[in-house]
Each structure stands twice: as C-alpha cells, then as structure tokens.
Design a protein around this motif. Structure first.
Motif, PDB file in Angstrom:
ATOM      1  N   ARG A 169     -16.250   8.214  12.149  1.00  0.00           N
ATOM      2  CA  ARG A 169     -15.722   7.557  10.946  1.00  0.00           C
ATOM      3  C   ARG A 169     -15.810   8.438   9.702  1.00  0.00           C
ATOM      4  N   GLU A 170     -16.664   9.447   9.759  1.00  0.00           N
ATOM      5  CA  GLU A 170     -16.739  10.381   8.630  1.00  0.00           C
ATOM      6  C   GLU A 170     -15.467  11.216   8.521  1.00  0.00           C
ATOM      7  N   ASN A 171     -14.684  11.268   9.596  1.00  0.00           N
ATOM      8  CA  ASN A 171     -13.410  11.988   9.583  1.00  0.00           C
ATOM      9  C   ASN A 171     -12.247  11.099   9.159  1.00  0.00           C
ATOM     10  N   LEU A 172     -12.541   9.890   8.686  1.00  0.00           N
ATOM     11  CA  LEU A 172     -11.501   8.888   8.431  1.00  0.00           C
ATOM     12  C   LEU A 172     -11.378   8.535   6.952  1.00  0.00           C
ATOM     13  N   MET A 173     -10.131   8.554   6.466  1.00  0.00           N
ATOM     14  CA  MET A 173      -9.785   8.030   5.147  1.00  0.00           C
ATOM     15  C   MET A 173      -8.772   6.896   5.357  1.00  0.00           C
ATOM     16  N   THR A 174      -8.995   5.760   4.720  1.00  0.00           N
ATOM     17  CA  THR A 174      -8.095   4.620   4.889  1.00  0.00           C
ATOM     18  C   THR A 174      -7.607   4.105   3.545  1.00  0.00           C
ATOM     19  N   PHE A 175      -6.399   3.546   3.555  1.00  0.00           N
ATOM     20  CA  PHE A 175      -5.810   2.928   2.371  1.00  0.00           C
ATOM     21  C   PHE A 175      -5.387   1.501   2.718  1.00  0.00           C
ATOM     22  N   GLY A 176      -5.731   0.535   1.875  1.00  0.00           N
ATOM     23  CA  GLY A 176      -5.328  -0.843   2.112  1.00  0.00           C
ATOM     24  C   GLY A 176      -5.409  -1.678   0.858  1.00  0.00           C
ATOM     25  N   ASP A 177      -4.955  -2.922   0.979  1.00  0.00           N
ATOM     26  CA  ASP A 177      -4.897  -3.774  -0.209  1.00  0.00           C
ATOM     27  C   ASP A 177      -5.329  -5.212   0.031  1.00  0.00           C
ATOM     28  N   ALA A 178      -5.461  -5.641   1.302  1.00  0.00           N
ATOM     29  CA  ALA A 178      -5.589  -7.068   1.570  1.00  0.00           C
ATOM     30  C   ALA A 178      -6.668  -7.363   2.599  1.00  0.00           C
ATOM     31  N   VAL A 209     -10.871   3.448  -5.410  1.00  0.00           N
ATOM     32  CA  VAL A 209      -9.709   2.642  -5.804  1.00  0.00           C
ATOM     33  C   VAL A 209      -8.679   3.577  -6.424  1.00  0.00           C
ATOM     34  N   THR A 210      -7.412   3.416  -6.065  1.00  0.00           N
ATOM     35  CA  THR A 210      -6.374   4.272  -6.637  1.00  0.00           C
ATOM     36  C   THR A 210      -6.232   4.007  -8.132  1.00  0.00           C
ATOM     37  N   ALA A 211      -5.770   5.006  -8.843  1.00  0.00           N
ATOM     38  CA  ALA A 211      -5.605   4.874 -10.288  1.00  0.00           C
ATOM     39  C   ALA A 211      -4.383   4.035 -10.645  1.00  0.00           C
ATOM     40  N   VAL A 212      -3.361   4.062  -9.758  1.00  0.00           N
ATOM     41  CA  VAL A 212      -2.137   3.315 -10.024  1.00  0.00           C
ATOM     42  C   VAL A 212      -1.750   2.537  -8.766  1.00  0.00           C
ATOM     43  N   ASP A 213      -0.774   1.631  -8.908  1.00  0.00           N
ATOM     44  CA  ASP A 213      -0.458   0.718  -7.818  1.00  0.00           C
ATOM     45  C   ASP A 213       0.575   1.295  -6.856  1.00  0.00           C
ATOM     46  N   ASN A 214       1.002   0.461  -5.903  1.00  0.00           N
ATOM     47  CA  ASN A 214       1.931   0.902  -4.854  1.00  0.00           C
ATOM     48  C   ASN A 214       3.327   1.185  -5.383  1.00  0.00           C
ATOM     49  N   ASP A 215       3.665   0.673  -6.550  1.00  0.00           N
ATOM     50  CA  ASP A 215       4.975   0.958  -7.138  1.00  0.00           C
ATOM     51  C   ASP A 215       4.974   2.224  -7.978  1.00  0.00           C
ATOM     52  N   HIS A 216       3.826   2.871  -8.087  1.00  0.00           N
ATOM     53  CA  HIS A 216       3.717   4.103  -8.869  1.00  0.00           C
ATOM     54  C   HIS A 216       3.022   5.208  -8.068  1.00  0.00           C
ATOM     55  N   ASP A 217       3.261   5.206  -6.755  1.00  0.00           N
ATOM     56  CA  ASP A 217       2.785   6.285  -5.871  1.00  0.00           C
ATOM     57  C   ASP A 217       1.277   6.419  -5.875  1.00  0.00           C
ATOM     58  N   GLY A 218       0.585   5.272  -5.807  1.00  0.00           N
ATOM     59  CA  GLY A 218      -0.867   5.297  -5.817  1.00  0.00           C
ATOM     60  C   GLY A 218      -1.461   6.117  -4.685  1.00  0.00           C
ATOM     61  N   VAL A 219      -0.855   6.046  -3.487  1.00  0.00           N
ATOM     62  CA  VAL A 219      -1.356   6.811  -2.350  1.00  0.00           C
ATOM     63  C   VAL A 219      -1.242   8.308  -2.617  1.00  0.00           C
ATOM     64  N   ALA A 220      -0.059   8.744  -3.010  1.00  0.00           N
ATOM     65  CA  ALA A 220       0.176  10.168  -3.238  1.00  0.00           C
ATOM     66  C   ALA A 220      -0.716  10.710  -4.349  1.00  0.00           C
ATOM     67  N   GLN A 221      -0.857   9.945  -5.409  1.00  0.00           N
ATOM     68  CA  GLN A 221      -1.676  10.415  -6.522  1.00  0.00           C
ATOM     69  C   GLN A 221      -3.134  10.595  -6.091  1.00  0.00           C
ATOM     70  N   THR A 273       0.851  -1.191   0.000  1.00  0.00           N
ATOM     71  CA  THR A 273       0.000   0.000   0.000  1.00  0.00           C
ATOM     72  C   THR A 273       0.889   1.244   0.000  1.00  0.00           C
ATOM     73  N   LEU A 274       1.381   1.634   1.161  1.00  0.00           N
ATOM     74  CA  LEU A 274       2.295   2.781   1.223  1.00  0.00           C
ATOM     75  C   LEU A 274       3.707   2.373   0.803  1.00  0.00           C
ATOM     76  N   LEU A 275       4.102   1.146   1.134  1.00  0.00           N
ATOM     77  CA  LEU A 275       5.429   0.663   0.745  1.00  0.00           C
ATOM     78  C   LEU A 275       5.408   0.142  -0.685  1.00  0.00           C
ATOM     79  N   ASN A 276       6.484   0.413  -1.413  1.00  0.00           N
ATOM     80  CA  ASN A 276       6.613  -0.169  -2.747  1.00  0.00           C
ATOM     81  C   ASN A 276       7.189  -1.584  -2.645  1.00  0.00           C
ATOM     82  N   SER A 277       7.472  -2.193  -3.772  1.00  0.00           N
ATOM     83  CA  SER A 277       7.954  -3.576  -3.774  1.00  0.00           C
ATOM     84  C   SER A 277       9.321  -3.727  -3.125  1.00  0.00           C
ATOM     85  N   GLU A 278      10.051  -2.616  -2.973  1.00  0.00           N
ATOM     86  CA  GLU A 278      11.349  -2.641  -2.299  1.00  0.00           C
ATOM     87  C   GLU A 278      11.216  -2.353  -0.805  1.00  0.00           C
TER      88      GLU A 278
END
Length: 267
Positions: A206-215, A245-257, A9-14
């Motif tokens: 919970r209306e004040n909450l934004m979450t990011f996840g993958d699994a 859903v993010t437009a791109v994956d964790n290796d392409h800065d999906g969170v930031a985008q 999610t926040l971490l890339n493949s490395e």
C-alpha cells in the motif's frame, strides 16, 4: 500505482476527462506509473476513457463494480471476480417490493432493471456502452452478480439509509456512491480490497499506492493508500479519511494539479 475514481474525481461535471488531466496522466503512465481507473461501471462503459488515456498495455488493469472485479484492460480477462448469486438479493428485493423502491441488479457485463418494481433512473444516468435487460426478479439468469443499486432521489435515499433493516446491513456492504445511487456489494468487497489484489499481483504494498476519490464508496481506498487524496469537492467524510486534499475541484483539473505538484516535489 495511481488509482482514480471517475465521477466527481477524474471526470468533470460534463462526464469528460479534461485535456489537462489526460496529458498529465499519459505522461506519468509513460514514465512507468500504473494508472488504474476505479469505478462502479463495467469495463465496456469506461472503454473510451481507457483509450483516451492509452491504458491498453500489458500491465494495465481497471477496478470495476466498486471492487467486485479487477480486469486486464487489453483483453478484458479478469484477474479477480467476486460475485453473488440471485438468492443473495432476495431480502433486498422484498424490501424494495414492500416500499415501492426501484432496484437494478448488475452482473459483470451489464444491468438488469427489475421490472416487477418501479422504473429506475439508473439506466438513464449511466448510459453508454452498457447493456440493460428489463427483467422480473424471479427470471434473473443463473449467473454471478457484482452488486445491486437503488437509484432514487436524494431525499428517498436519505430515508432508506436511516431506516435500513439490520438484516440488509449484515448481508451487504452498503455505500452511497452518489447522492442518487445507493449500492449493495458483497461484504468485504470495496475498491480498497480490489486494489490490494492488484498490488499483490505486482508485488507491491500500500505504500506504493496513491488514490483519488470524493465519496463514500472511495473511503476504503483513500484510507488504505500511502497517499490518499480527497477531492476539494469531496464529501467531509472523504476529506477526513484521506491524508491529502486537492487544491481545486474536479472541474478545475484537481487531479492533474495535485499530481504535477506532488511529483515535482518528490521525484
């Protein structure tokens, strides 16, 4: 409050937080957003990432052990810790013993690879800033434990999930956090319930909450958030549970985008 899973999610493949993700999250943090890392790891294992994101203020917290612990970053004092005793794992240990599966049991600081069972790959996979003490089950110390983990091949875990005894399903909240990691938590414990504790601490909902996840271990926090965001590389279940859903994956800065687009449209 912006709560972020780490792996895939926040971490890339490395296993790194990219410069772009870092820059965007630091900017939002300076603007007053609460940035909360939500992980299965203890705080010592994410310490370098907390420092990288400058999450060391008086109002900065993390969710650890997939929801068993909510901790104040700067002094490592728990806001909430909800653990289990060794006896809780007796049936799970018998199950692993009967089938030759490895098992790691974690307290709120590190892990105990159970060495009367086959060697686990969990220590090698997790690594970094986390202590592991190889111990037979009967000699586990009398402390509170956050969870247990079976780390094995995806095929082995697929088999375990299909043939999981009903008794273990009743005794634990069981989640597949990664293809090679199956986690056993106290019933009612998950990242979403931990974030509820933190929201209540700040007087938010919970209306004040934004979450990011993958699994699978992110589903509760994706479902409970006002804005639940699954990664483009996330599982079908995560994408179905989230409302974005993010437009791109964790290796392409999906969170930031996603964050850049969202706050440019909503601020």
């Amino acid at each position: 409050m912006i709560a972020l899973d780490l792996d895939n999610t926040l971490l890339n493949s490395e296993k790194k937080i990219s410069e772009t993700n870092t820059r965007v999250l630091k900017k939002l943090h300076r603007q007053g957003k609460r940035i909360v890392l939500c992980t299965g790891r203890p705080i010592n294992a994410i310490w370098d990432w907390l420092k990288q994101l400058e999450l060391m203020g008086e109002k900065d917290y993390s969710v650890n052990f997939n929801g068993s612990l909510v901790i104040h970053n700067v002094d490592k004092q728990p806001l909430m810790a909800d653990g289990m005793k060794r006896a809780h794992f007796a049936d799970l240990h018998k199950f692993c013993m009967a089938h030759g599966y490895p098992l790691d049991i974690l307290d709120f600081n590190g892990g105990y690879p159970i060495n009367d069972l086959p060697l686990s790959g969990y220590e090698k996979r997790l690594g970094g800033n986390m202590h592991f003490l190889h111990t037979p089950f009967i000699k586990l110390p009398a402390v509170d434990y956050s969870k247990a983990v079976i780390c094995a091949t995806p095929a082995t875990l697929n088999h375990i999930v299909v043939h999981m005894p009903a008794q273990l399903k009743q005794e634990f909240h069981i989640v597949r956090s990664q293809p090679m990691i199956l986690e056993f938590l106290k019933p009612g414990i998950d990242k979403g319930s931990a974030l509820d504790v933190l929201l209540d601490h700040f007087g938010w909902t919970r209306e004040n909450l934004m979450t990011f996840g993958d699994a699978q271990n992110d589903l509760e926090m994706l479902a409970s958030a006002g804005v639940g965001v699954a990664m483009a590389n996330g599982t079908p279940e995560a994408k179905q549970t989230a409302n974005q859903v993010t437009a791109v994956d964790n290796d392409h800065d999906g969170v930031a985008q996603f964050l850049t687009t969202y706050f440019s449209q909503n601020d």
